[in-house]
Scaffold this active site. Sequence first.
Site, PDB file in Angstrom:
ATOM      1  N   ASN A  46       0.413  -1.368  -0.155  1.00  0.00           N
ATOM      2  CA  ASN A  46       0.000   0.318   0.315  1.00  0.00           C
ATOM      3  C   ASN A  46       0.831   1.223   0.055  1.00  0.00           C
ATOM      4  OD1 ASN A  46       0.028  -0.589   2.679  1.00  0.00           O
ATOM      5  ND2 ASN A  46      -0.590   0.059   3.787  1.00  0.00           N
ATOM      6  N   ILE A  47       0.113   2.318  -0.855  1.00  0.00           N
ATOM      7  CA  ILE A  47       1.429   3.499  -0.623  1.00  0.00           C
ATOM      8  C   ILE A  47       0.005   4.486  -0.931  1.00  0.00           C
ATOM      9  CG2 ILE A  47       2.158   4.548  -2.561  1.00  0.00           C
ATOM     10  CD1 ILE A  47       2.916   2.211  -4.017  1.00  0.00           C
ATOM     11  N   GLU A  48       0.384   5.184   0.561  1.00  0.00           N
ATOM     12  CA  GLU A  48      -0.318   6.421   1.230  1.00  0.00           C
ATOM     13  C   GLU A  48      -0.127   8.169   0.773  1.00  0.00           C
ATOM     14  OE1 GLU A  48      -0.603   5.535   5.297  1.00  0.00           O
ATOM     15  OE2 GLU A  48      -2.237   3.902   4.620  1.00  0.00           O
ATOM     16  N   GLU A  59      -2.796  -4.659  -2.934  1.00  0.00           N
ATOM     17  CA  GLU A  59      -3.710  -5.711  -3.707  1.00  0.00           C
ATOM     18  C   GLU A  59      -3.417  -5.006  -4.946  1.00  0.00           C
ATOM     19  OE1 GLU A  59      -4.538  -4.702  -1.061  1.00  0.00           O
ATOM     20  OE2 GLU A  59      -6.398  -6.226  -0.297  1.00  0.00           O
ATOM     21  N   CYS A  88     -10.480  -4.576   0.302  1.00  0.00           N
ATOM     22  CA  CYS A  88     -11.153  -4.486   0.281  1.00  0.00           C
ATOM     23  C   CYS A  88     -12.195  -4.411  -0.965  1.00  0.00           C
ATOM     24  CB  CYS A  88     -10.358  -2.596   0.449  1.00  0.00           C
ATOM     25  SG  CYS A  88     -10.040  -1.866  -1.122  1.00  0.00           S
ATOM     26  N   CYS A  91     -10.438  -3.582  -4.194  1.00  0.00           N
ATOM     27  CA  CYS A  91     -10.137  -4.216  -4.445  1.00  0.00           C
ATOM     28  C   CYS A  91     -10.076  -5.692  -4.848  1.00  0.00           C
ATOM     29  CB  CYS A  91      -8.387  -4.408  -3.253  1.00  0.00           C
ATOM     30  SG  CYS A  91      -7.283  -3.016  -2.936  1.00  0.00           S
TER      31      CYS A  91
HETATM   32  N1  THU Z   1      -5.266  -1.043   2.773  1.00  0.00           N
HETATM   33  C1  THU Z   1      -4.601  -2.327   1.379  1.00  0.00           C
HETATM   34  O1  THU Z   1      -3.785  -2.032   0.939  1.00  0.00           O
HETATM   35  N2  THU Z   1      -5.915  -2.984   1.559  1.00  0.00           N
HETATM   36  C2  THU Z   1      -6.772  -3.482   1.656  1.00  0.00           C
HETATM   37  O2  THU Z   1      -7.589  -4.248   1.291  1.00  0.00           O
HETATM   38  C3  THU Z   1      -6.958  -3.036   2.975  1.00  0.00           C
HETATM   39  C4  THU Z   1      -5.976  -1.732   2.776  1.00  0.00           C
HETATM   40  C5  THU Z   1      -4.304  -0.466   3.041  1.00  0.00           C
HETATM   41  C6  THU Z   1      -5.311   1.182   2.309  1.00  0.00           C
HETATM   42  C7  THU Z   1      -4.329   1.749   3.685  1.00  0.00           C
HETATM   43  O3  THU Z   1      -3.225   2.589   3.614  1.00  0.00           O
HETATM   44  C8  THU Z   1      -4.120   1.698   4.831  1.00  0.00           C
HETATM   45  O4  THU Z   1      -4.333  -0.572   4.216  1.00  0.00           O
HETATM   46  C9  THU Z   1      -5.425   1.801   5.857  1.00  0.00           C
HETATM   47  O5  THU Z   1      -6.700   1.540   5.402  1.00  0.00           O
END
Ligand code: THU
Length: 133
Positions: A46-48, A59, A88, A91
């Site tokens: 994940n890249i925020e 994903e 989520c 995804c």
């Molecule tokens: N996140 C994912 O990378 N995959 C998911 O399916 C659930 C959530 C990440 C998004 C965000 O960067 C962090 O988890 C918290 O929600």
Amino acid sequence: MLTEEQKEELVQTALQAQKWSYSPYSKYAVGAAVRTASGRIYDGANIENAAYPTSICAERVAAFKAVFEGEREIQAVAVVTRNGGTPCGSCRQVLAEFGLQAVVLIADESGTILQETSVAELLPGAFTPEKLG
Ligand code: THU
């Protein structure tokens, strides 16, 4: 069907990918790995972003990397988090496009598989390309 070795390889790849997570805001690091029909594996984390909604999940990074490399069929995906988080909704929809029957392995940071399911099971009634005719 995946062999136990293939499952292990996918989970270990997701575990390594988790290290590349950029998640200073949620502090929730996610690693993912998809295995495609060609047998290749693509990883993602994940890249925020400071503008929160522009962040992307692990994903989707992995799935989009695969698709951009010409892959069109995802057979399996592994997701690693500290507590067995599941993909989520967004995804699930992206994974459904390229692998409704794909196996989904949910694992923790020790590499233990906590749950084994499928995209179809996670997203009943998915909207699929066929619907568009
Ligand atoms: N996140 C994912 O990378 N995959 C998911 O399916 C659930 C959530 C990440 C998004 C965000 O960067 C962090 O988890 C918290 O929600």
